[in-house]
Design a protein around this motif. Structure first.
Motif: not given
Length: 160
Positions: A64-65, A92-95, A119-125, A151-156
């Protein structure tokens, strides 16, 4: 005037002849030795002074943060001139967020992340972010919003 009885004689050499080439080579070798010794001393002192500094730990944010941080980034950068900087901050935030499980994650490039994660959402992000972040044209607001949505989809989806 009368000429000398035996003509002119060769000059007398009272000292050994100086060979300037050998003298120049010796001076160059001496100078190179002094420089190498000084360099060696300098490197030893520098090596003692420089110690491995620990890498700062990435901020530990709950999902959530981090979602709030992404939305704050989206709201902070409204114009096209700062969007490239916003992409760097988002990266930097997501790394840091995904690097909680693997500290090496923060040093990987987008291509290495894609090969590592598949092929995940994180990789495509990270691939999309790299195209926007380092593209030839200036990123648009639409590009940045699209990357923020990814980014939001990858975090979720969860950590890699």
């Amino acid at each position: 005037m009368t000429p000398l009885p035996s003509g002119l004689a060769d000059p007398l050499h009272l000292a050994f002849p100086v060979h300037w080439k050998w003298l120049a080579v010796a001076a160059a070798l001496f100078l190179a030795t002094v420089i190498l010794l000084l360099l060696r001393v300098w490197l030893r002192r520098r090596r003692r002074r420089v110690r491995a500094r620990p890498e700062p730990a990435p901020r530990q944010l709950p999902p959530a943060g981090i979602l709030d941080e992404i939305e704050a980034l989206r709201g902070r950068y409204r114009t096209g001139s700062g969007l490239r900087r916003a992409c760097h901050e988002l990266s930097a935030l997501l790394r840091g967020y995904f690097g909680r499980s693997s500290p090496r994650f923060s040093t990987l490039t987008a291509g290495e992340i894609r090969r590592h994660l598949g092929d995940g959402r994180t990789a495509s992000f990270f691939g999309s972010l790299a195209r926007v972040q380092f593209g030839r044209s200036r990123p648009t607001r639409k590009d940045f919003d699209g990357v923020c949505d990814l980014a939001i989809e990858a975090v979720r989806e969860g950590t890699p």
